[in-house]
Design an enzyme around this catalytic site. Sequence first.
Site, mmCIF file in Angstrom:
data_model
loop_
_atom_site.group_PDB
_atom_site.id
_atom_site.type_symbol
_atom_site.label_atom_id
_atom_site.label_comp_id
_atom_site.label_asym_id
_atom_site.label_seq_id
_atom_site.Cartn_x
_atom_site.Cartn_y
_atom_site.Cartn_z
ATOM 1 N N GLY A 99 0.832 -1.213 0.000
ATOM 2 C CA GLY A 99 0.000 0.000 0.000
ATOM 3 C C GLY A 99 0.859 1.252 0.000
ATOM 4 N N ILE A 100 2.045 1.176 -0.598
ATOM 5 C CA ILE A 100 2.989 2.304 -0.580
ATOM 6 C C ILE A 100 2.445 3.519 -1.319
ATOM 7 N N THR A 101 1.553 3.312 -2.312
ATOM 8 C CA THR A 101 1.034 4.448 -3.081
ATOM 9 C C THR A 101 -0.158 5.122 -2.402
ATOM 10 N N ASP B 215 -1.474 6.347 3.786
ATOM 11 C CA ASP B 215 -0.651 5.948 4.933
ATOM 12 C C ASP B 215 0.722 5.466 4.488
ATOM 13 N N ALA C 271 -4.937 -2.543 0.564
ATOM 14 C CA ALA C 271 -6.340 -2.975 0.720
ATOM 15 C C ALA C 271 -7.218 -2.261 -0.281
ATOM 16 N N SER D 89 -9.928 -0.047 0.283
ATOM 17 C CA SER D 89 -10.183 0.615 1.562
ATOM 18 C C SER D 89 -11.433 1.495 1.565
ATOM 19 N N SER E 274 -9.031 -2.025 11.378
ATOM 20 C CA SER E 274 -9.850 -0.805 11.255
ATOM 21 C C SER E 274 -10.977 -0.759 12.283
ATOM 22 N N GLU F 270 -13.778 0.059 11.580
ATOM 23 C CA GLU F 270 -14.974 -0.445 10.888
ATOM 24 C C GLU F 270 -15.359 -1.835 11.388
ATOM 25 N N TYR G 151 -16.304 -4.680 3.625
ATOM 26 C CA TYR G 151 -14.965 -4.203 4.012
ATOM 27 C C TYR G 151 -14.681 -4.544 5.483
ATOM 28 N N LYS H 296 -11.814 -7.002 7.021
ATOM 29 C CA LYS H 296 -10.817 -6.534 8.002
ATOM 30 C C LYS H 296 -10.844 -7.400 9.265
ATOM 31 N N ARG I 69 -5.303 12.372 1.441
ATOM 32 C CA ARG I 69 -6.427 11.449 1.491
ATOM 33 C C ARG I 69 -7.057 11.323 0.107
HETATM 34 P P1 NAP Z 1 -5.488 3.944 0.515
HETATM 35 O O1 NAP Z 1 -4.983 5.349 0.383
HETATM 36 O O2 NAP Z 1 -6.788 3.572 -0.112
HETATM 37 O O3 NAP Z 1 -4.350 2.964 -0.033
HETATM 38 C C1 NAP Z 1 -4.622 1.613 -0.318
HETATM 39 C C2 NAP Z 1 -3.381 0.994 -0.912
HETATM 40 O O4 NAP Z 1 -3.646 -0.390 -1.195
HETATM 41 C C3 NAP Z 1 -2.918 1.631 -2.233
HETATM 42 O O5 NAP Z 1 -1.525 1.843 -2.171
HETATM 43 C C4 NAP Z 1 -3.249 0.565 -3.270
HETATM 44 O O6 NAP Z 1 -2.321 0.556 -4.330
HETATM 45 C C5 NAP Z 1 -3.050 -0.705 -2.435
HETATM 46 N N1 NAP Z 1 -3.656 -1.883 -3.039
HETATM 47 C C6 NAP Z 1 -4.931 -2.015 -3.507
HETATM 48 N N2 NAP Z 1 -5.090 -3.246 -4.036
HETATM 49 C C7 NAP Z 1 -3.911 -3.906 -3.916
HETATM 50 C C8 NAP Z 1 -3.451 -5.193 -4.277
HETATM 51 N N3 NAP Z 1 -4.234 -6.080 -4.908
HETATM 52 N N4 NAP Z 1 -2.174 -5.535 -3.987
HETATM 53 C C9 NAP Z 1 -1.340 -4.644 -3.373
HETATM 54 N N5 NAP Z 1 -1.712 -3.407 -3.015
HETATM 55 C C10 NAP Z 1 -2.996 -3.044 -3.272
HETATM 56 O O7 NAP Z 1 -5.605 3.551 2.076
HETATM 57 P P2 NAP Z 1 -4.998 4.287 3.374
HETATM 58 O O8 NAP Z 1 -5.976 5.305 3.839
HETATM 59 O O9 NAP Z 1 -3.586 4.643 3.111
HETATM 60 O O10 NAP Z 1 -5.080 3.095 4.441
HETATM 61 C C11 NAP Z 1 -4.021 2.162 4.597
HETATM 62 C C12 NAP Z 1 -4.563 0.892 5.230
HETATM 63 O O11 NAP Z 1 -5.142 1.193 6.491
HETATM 64 C C13 NAP Z 1 -5.659 0.188 4.422
HETATM 65 O O12 NAP Z 1 -5.501 -1.197 4.634
HETATM 66 C C14 NAP Z 1 -6.943 0.662 5.060
HETATM 67 O O13 NAP Z 1 -7.960 -0.278 4.870
HETATM 68 C C15 NAP Z 1 -6.504 0.743 6.526
HETATM 69 N N6 NAP Z 1 -7.207 1.723 7.347
HETATM 70 C C16 NAP Z 1 -7.298 3.023 6.943
HETATM 71 C C17 NAP Z 1 -7.912 3.950 7.778
HETATM 72 C C18 NAP Z 1 -8.008 5.404 7.390
HETATM 73 O O14 NAP Z 1 -8.792 6.127 8.006
HETATM 74 N N7 NAP Z 1 -7.208 5.871 6.435
HETATM 75 C C19 NAP Z 1 -8.410 3.552 9.035
HETATM 76 C C20 NAP Z 1 -8.282 2.210 9.412
HETATM 77 C C21 NAP Z 1 -7.655 1.303 8.573
HETATM 78 P P3 NAP Z 1 -2.651 0.907 -5.876
HETATM 79 O O15 NAP Z 1 -1.931 2.176 -6.162
HETATM 80 O O16 NAP Z 1 -2.061 -0.239 -6.605
HETATM 81 O O17 NAP Z 1 -4.141 1.002 -6.014
HETATM 82 O O1 F7E Z 2 -17.114 8.024 5.355
HETATM 83 C C1 F7E Z 2 -20.456 9.595 5.595
HETATM 84 C C2 F7E Z 2 -20.427 8.100 5.387
HETATM 85 O O2 F7E Z 2 -15.936 7.219 3.310
HETATM 86 C C3 F7E Z 2 -17.260 8.577 6.646
HETATM 87 C C4 F7E Z 2 -11.825 4.326 5.458
HETATM 88 O O3 F7E Z 2 -10.519 4.847 5.551
HETATM 89 O O4 F7E Z 2 -12.318 4.925 7.730
HETATM 90 C C5 F7E Z 2 -12.737 5.088 6.393
HETATM 91 O O5 F7E Z 2 -14.055 4.586 6.216
HETATM 92 C C6 F7E Z 2 -18.732 8.843 6.947
HETATM 93 C C7 F7E Z 2 -19.662 7.679 6.636
HETATM 94 O O6 F7E Z 2 -14.925 6.822 5.631
HETATM 95 C C8 F7E Z 2 -20.593 11.096 2.309
HETATM 96 O O7 F7E Z 2 -21.746 7.566 5.277
HETATM 97 C C9 F7E Z 2 -21.691 11.267 4.148
HETATM 98 O O8 F7E Z 2 -20.559 7.509 7.694
HETATM 99 O O9 F7E Z 2 -14.886 9.062 4.683
HETATM 100 P P1 F7E Z 2 -15.670 7.821 4.651
HETATM 101 P P2 F7E Z 2 -15.365 5.475 6.382
HETATM 102 O O10 F7E Z 2 -16.457 4.781 5.683
HETATM 103 O O11 F7E Z 2 -15.586 5.835 7.805
HETATM 104 C C10 F7E Z 2 -12.291 3.567 8.196
HETATM 105 C C11 F7E Z 2 -11.792 3.570 9.629
HETATM 106 C C12 F7E Z 2 -11.570 2.662 7.293
HETATM 107 O O12 F7E Z 2 -10.962 1.681 7.721
HETATM 108 C C13 F7E Z 2 -11.790 2.846 5.828
HETATM 109 O O13 F7E Z 2 -10.768 2.227 5.070
HETATM 110 O O14 F7E Z 2 -19.165 9.906 6.102
HETATM 111 N N1 F7E Z 2 -20.702 10.354 4.357
HETATM 112 N N2 F7E Z 2 -21.647 11.733 2.895
HETATM 113 C C14 F7E Z 2 -20.000 10.229 3.224
HETATM 114 N N3 F7E Z 2 -18.922 9.483 2.925
HETATM 115 C C15 F7E Z 2 -18.410 9.588 1.668
HETATM 116 N N4 F7E Z 2 -17.316 8.861 1.347
HETATM 117 N N5 F7E Z 2 -18.970 10.411 0.717
HETATM 118 C C16 F7E Z 2 -20.066 11.184 0.987
HETATM 119 O O15 F7E Z 2 -20.566 11.914 0.122
#
Ligand code: NAP
Ligand code: F7E
Length: 340
Positions: free
Chosen positions: A9-11, A14, A81, A83, A133, A135, A157, A161, A192
Site C-alpha cells: 500500500g505504498i502508493t 498511509d 487494501a 479501503s 480498522s 470499521e 470491508y 478486516k 487522502r
Molecule cells: P489507501 O490510500 O486507499 O491505499 C490503499 C493501498 O492499497 C494503495 O496503495 C493501493 O495501491 C493498495 N492496493 C490495492 N489493491 C492492492 C493489491 N491487490 N495488492 C497490493 N496493493 C494493493 O488507504 P490508506 O488510507 O492509506 O489506508 C491504509 C490501510 O489502512 C488500508 O488497509 C486501510 O484499509 C486501513 N485503514 C485506513 C484507515 C483510514 O482512516 N485511512 C483507518 C483504518 C484502517 P494501488 O496504487 O495499486 O491502487
Molecule cells: O465516510 C459519511 C459516510 O468514506 C465517513 C476508510 O478509511 O475509515 C474510512 O471509512 C462517513 C460515513 O470513511 C458522504 O456515510 C456522508 O458515515 O470518509 P468515509 P469510512 O467509511 O468511515 C475507516 C476507519 C476505514 O478503515 C476505511 O478504510 O461519512 N458520508 N456523505 C459520506 N462518505 C463519503 N465517502 N462520501 C459522501 O458523500
Amino acid sequence: MARRALITGITGQDGSYLAEHLLSQGYEVWGLARGQANPRVSRMRKLLADVRIVRGDLLDQGSLISAVERVQPDEVYNLGAISFVPMSWEQAELTAEVTGMGVLRMLEAIRVCSGISRGSSPTGQIRFYQASSSEMFGQVSETPQNERTSFHPRSPYGVAKAYGHFLTQNYRESYGMFAVSGILFNHESPRRGAEFVTRKVSLGVARIKLGLASELRLGNLEARRDWGFAGDYVRAMHLMLQAPTPEDYVIGTGHMKSVRELVEAAFSAAGLDWERYVVTDPALHRPAEVDLLCADPKKARTQLGWEPTVSFDELVAMMVESDIRLLSDGGDPDQDSSWP
Ligand code: NAP
Ligand code: F7E
C-alpha cells in the site's frame, strides 16, 4: 546496517506518511507496488525518491514470497487494501480477496520465508503490522471502543478486516510470530483519496471558494467519526513493532464529530456558510451505516507513549488550505492530489 521495512500500500495515504517516517528513522524502505503501469507509483517515486520498489500484488501469493525473499525485511507493514467502504458492496469478492485473503498471503509469505512451522520457535523473526480498522466495531456495543470491544462489522470491508485481524492474532498464537494489529480510527490528510468524506468536503469547499462549483452533494450528515491526522497515526504503527511484546492497540483521538460538524468547520475555515451550498442526496447513503465510532486510546497512550498532535479543527483547516492552494495552482486532485 540499516533496518529494512517492506510496506504494502505504498502508493496510498498511509504508505507515503509511513515511508517518510521510517526514512527519517534511518530505515531502508521498500514499497510493494502492483500493476504494469501504475501511475501512482511514478507520483510516489517523484516525491519519495529514496523508497525502493518491489513488484507484487496481494492477490498473488508467489509475488509476495518473491518480495520477502528479495527485500529480507526486518519489518513488514501490510497497508494494501480495497479501503473505500462503498466499493466493498459493489465488489465484495474482490474486497474479500485483497483486504481479507491478502493478509493470509502476506503472513504465509513471511512464515515460509522465515522457515517457521508448527512447533518451531522463530528467532530473528520478521515483525508484522496489520492495518486493522475501527470499521470492525461497526454497530458498536459500547462507546468509546477499546481493544476488548466486540466486533459487529456493517460492510463487506469491515468483515474482510475482521478476518485479517483474527488471522493476525492466530498466526501470533499458532506460530509465535511477532504479528500485531493496529485498530485505527479514521485518519485523514491532504493526501487522502478524494472519495473519502473529509477530502470530498475540503475539495468541495475549495472549488466553491474559487468559483469552480456551486454545490456539494453529500450523503448521511448525522454519522459520527473519530477523525485524526494520518501523520500521527503512522508513528503508532512503528511504535507497535518496537514494543517488547506483540499486542494489538486502538489508535484514535477519543473525540467524535458528525459529518455535519465537519462540513460546518470546513466551510467556515474558508469564510463560507455551508447551508448555502450543501445538498444531501439519498443515493449516497450506505446499505448499512456505521452510526458512530469513538476510540479509547488509553492503552496506546500508557504502553506506547503515543499521543495525537493535530486537533480536528487544525486538521480540517490544513486540508481546506491545502486544496485551495492545489486548485489555485491548477493542480488536478485526481492526478497529483495534494502531495507532498
Ligand atoms: P489507501 O490510500 O486507499 O491505499 C490503499 C493501498 O492499497 C494503495 O496503495 C493501493 O495501491 C493498495 N492496493 C490495492 N489493491 C492492492 C493489491 N491487490 N495488492 C497490493 N496493493 C494493493 O488507504 P490508506 O488510507 O492509506 O489506508 C491504509 C490501510 O489502512 C488500508 O488497509 C486501510 O484499509 C486501513 N485503514 C485506513 C484507515 C483510514 O482512516 N485511512 C483507518 C483504518 C484502517 P494501488 O496504487 O495499486 O491502487
Ligand atoms: O465516510 C459519511 C459516510 O468514506 C465517513 C476508510 O478509511 O475509515 C474510512 O471509512 C462517513 C460515513 O470513511 C458522504 O456515510 C456522508 O458515515 O470518509 P468515509 P469510512 O467509511 O468511515 C475507516 C476507519 C476505514 O478503515 C476505511 O478504510 O461519512 N458520508 N456523505 C459520506 N462518505 C463519503 N465517502 N462520501 C459522501 O458523500
